[in-house]
Motif scaffolding. Structure first.
Motif, PDB file in Angstrom:
ATOM      1  N   UNK A   1       0.804  -1.221   0.000  1.00 14.31           N
ATOM      2  CA  UNK A   1       0.000   0.000   0.000  1.00 14.31           C
ATOM      3  C   UNK A   1       0.840   1.276   0.000  1.00 14.31           C
ATOM      4  N   UNK A   2       2.138   1.139   0.188  1.00 10.08           N
ATOM      5  CA  UNK A   2       3.036   2.300   0.180  1.00 10.08           C
ATOM      6  C   UNK A   2       3.933   2.196  -1.046  1.00 10.08           C
ATOM      7  N   UNK A   3       3.675   3.097  -2.006  1.00  8.10           N
ATOM      8  CA  UNK A   3       4.399   3.037  -3.274  1.00  8.10           C
ATOM      9  C   UNK A   3       5.019   4.383  -3.610  1.00  8.10           C
ATOM     10  N   UNK A   4       6.100   4.318  -4.344  1.00 10.52           N
ATOM     11  CA  UNK A   4       6.740   5.531  -4.831  1.00 10.52           C
ATOM     12  C   UNK A   4       5.859   6.163  -5.908  1.00 10.52           C
TER      13      UNK A   4
ATOM     14  N   UNK B   1      -6.711  12.217 -12.962  1.00  9.63           N
ATOM     15  CA  UNK B   1      -7.844  11.282 -12.951  1.00  9.63           C
ATOM     16  C   UNK B   1      -7.864  10.514 -11.631  1.00  9.63           C
ATOM     17  N   UNK B   2      -6.698  10.058 -11.188  1.00  2.95           N
ATOM     18  CA  UNK B   2      -6.623   9.345  -9.905  1.00  2.95           C
ATOM     19  C   UNK B   2      -7.083  10.251  -8.760  1.00  2.95           C
ATOM     20  N   UNK B   3      -6.677  11.514  -8.798  1.00  2.00           N
ATOM     21  CA  UNK B   3      -7.094  12.468  -7.755  1.00  2.00           C
ATOM     22  C   UNK B   3      -8.605  12.683  -7.780  1.00  2.00           C
ATOM     23  N   UNK B   4      -9.173  12.807  -8.967  1.00  2.00           N
ATOM     24  CA  UNK B   4     -10.617  13.025  -9.081  1.00  2.00           C
ATOM     25  C   UNK B   4     -11.404  11.797  -8.601  1.00  2.00           C
ATOM     26  N   UNK B   5     -10.928  10.619  -8.938  1.00  2.00           N
ATOM     27  CA  UNK B   5     -11.588   9.401  -8.450  1.00  2.00           C
ATOM     28  C   UNK B   5     -11.544   9.337  -6.922  1.00  2.00           C
ATOM     29  N   UNK B   6     -10.431   9.765  -6.334  1.00  2.00           N
ATOM     30  CA  UNK B   6     -10.314   9.778  -4.870  1.00  2.00           C
ATOM     31  C   UNK B   6     -11.320  10.739  -4.255  1.00  2.00           C
ATOM     32  N   UNK B   7     -11.513  11.899  -4.872  1.00  2.00           N
ATOM     33  CA  UNK B   7     -12.478  12.881  -4.365  1.00  2.00           C
ATOM     34  C   UNK B   7     -13.895  12.333  -4.471  1.00  2.00           C
TER      35      UNK B   7
ATOM     36  N   UNK C   1     -15.754   4.248   4.938  1.00  2.00           N
ATOM     37  CA  UNK C   1     -16.744   5.253   5.332  1.00  2.00           C
ATOM     38  C   UNK C   1     -16.183   6.143   6.441  1.00  2.00           C
ATOM     39  N   UNK C   2     -15.625   5.535   7.482  1.00  2.00           N
ATOM     40  CA  UNK C   2     -15.116   6.308   8.615  1.00  2.00           C
ATOM     41  C   UNK C   2     -13.956   7.206   8.208  1.00  2.00           C
ATOM     42  N   UNK C   3     -13.036   6.702   7.393  1.00  2.00           N
ATOM     43  CA  UNK C   3     -11.912   7.523   6.928  1.00  2.00           C
ATOM     44  C   UNK C   3     -12.407   8.672   6.054  1.00  2.00           C
TER      45      UNK C   3
ATOM     46  N   UNK D   1     -12.295  13.069   6.133  1.00  2.00           N
ATOM     47  CA  UNK D   1     -11.874  13.928   5.045  1.00  2.00           C
ATOM     48  C   UNK D   1     -10.498  13.670   4.474  1.00  2.00           C
ATOM     49  N   UNK D   2      -9.842  12.612   4.881  1.00  2.00           N
ATOM     50  CA  UNK D   2      -8.480  12.391   4.409  1.00  2.00           C
ATOM     51  C   UNK D   2      -8.297  11.061   3.683  1.00  2.00           C
ATOM     52  N   UNK D   3      -9.338  10.483   3.182  1.00  2.00           N
ATOM     53  CA  UNK D   3      -9.291   9.133   2.628  1.00  2.00           C
ATOM     54  C   UNK D   3      -8.931   9.144   1.143  1.00  2.00           C
ATOM     55  N   UNK D   4      -7.931   8.357   0.768  1.00  2.32           N
ATOM     56  CA  UNK D   4      -7.574   8.148  -0.632  1.00  2.32           C
ATOM     57  C   UNK D   4      -7.586   6.637  -0.856  1.00  2.32           C
ATOM     58  N   UNK D   5      -8.633   6.146  -1.481  1.00  2.00           N
ATOM     59  CA  UNK D   5      -8.852   4.695  -1.583  1.00  2.00           C
ATOM     60  C   UNK D   5      -7.732   3.976  -2.319  1.00  2.00           C
ATOM     61  N   UNK D   6      -7.019   4.675  -3.200  1.00  3.93           N
ATOM     62  CA  UNK D   6      -5.969   4.015  -3.981  1.00  3.93           C
ATOM     63  C   UNK D   6      -4.569   4.284  -3.427  1.00  3.93           C
ATOM     64  N   UNK D   7      -4.496   4.787  -2.201  1.00  2.00           N
ATOM     65  CA  UNK D   7      -3.228   4.956  -1.479  1.00  2.00           C
ATOM     66  C   UNK D   7      -2.191   5.767  -2.266  1.00  2.00           C
ATOM     67  N   UNK D   8      -2.657   6.627  -3.164  1.00  2.00           N
ATOM     68  CA  UNK D   8      -1.767   7.465  -3.986  1.00  2.00           C
ATOM     69  C   UNK D   8      -0.795   6.658  -4.844  1.00  2.00           C
ATOM     70  N   UNK D   9      -1.176   5.450  -5.190  1.00  2.00           N
ATOM     71  CA  UNK D   9      -0.360   4.635  -6.092  1.00  2.00           C
ATOM     72  C   UNK D   9      -0.349   5.281  -7.475  1.00  2.00           C
TER      73      UNK D   9
END
Length: 195
Positions: free
Chosen positions: A14-17, A55-61, A84-86, A90-98
């Protein structure tokens, strides 16, 4: 790395460069998914590969806003509850910024859509491990498959309205030297032998 080692050492990363892996590596991962078993060799799984950060940022929003409007009950599945809780914080990014998100979808009327997608995703995660890439199964877009704002946005990405999002995975270089490969203790998944 042989096939069995690639399977047994695969772990979720879940932690990627931030850098996008070489396109040739992404293509190898996709080909592993496209060659997965599927019902009656139907080959109906649609792979949408997203590397565009906007696109990844917009999907996260979209996901964060949709999840934040949901309520948690005692019966809410653990991962969905966490999303839901995350999101409510207000700080949830489902794709872990990959840097890469691969979305699988299939015809809504196709009864084997989920099974075919699961086979494809597993092949891709094993291939990623063999190629020293990190990957992680991501289910949040499937949970939001009928969300109007998500459907409107993914239509612009080329996922038609007659397809259901079955799942997705993230892909990239681990922040560690190699993907996570720590030994795993199996405490479930019982086996019954009838001999």
């Amino acid at each position: 790395m042989d096939a069995l080692e690639a399977i047994l050492t695969r772990r979720s990363t879940r932690k990627m460069r931030p850098e996008i892996p070489e396109i040739s590596l992404i293509e190898k991962v996709i080909e592993a998914g496209r060659n997965a078993p599927c019902g009656s060799n139907s080959q109906k799984t649609h792979f949408t590969v997203i590397t565009d950060k906007s696109v990844l940022d917009e999907l996260a929003v979209i996901a964060r806003e949709s999840f934040s409007q949901m309520e948690v009950s005692q019966d809410t599945y653990v991962s969905l509850r966490n999303s839901i809780l995350a999101s409510k914080k207000g700080n949830y990014v489902f794709h872990y910024n990959a840097p890469v998100l691969i979305v699988t979808s299939s015809e809504k009327s196709y009864g084997n859509a989920m099974a075919d997608s699961a086979c494809a995703l597993e092949n891709m995660m094993i291939a990623a491990n063999a190629l020293d890439l990190g990957s992680c199964y991501i289910n949040q877009l499937h949970w939001l498959d009928e969300d109007p704002s998500l459907r409107e946005y993914i239509a612009k990405l080329g996922i038609p309205s007659n397809e259901t999002i079955t799942a997705s995975l993230i892909l990239g270089y681990s922040t560690e030297e190699q993907p996570l490969r720590t030994p795993k203790t199996i405490t479930g998944n019982p086996v019954t032998w009838i001999m």
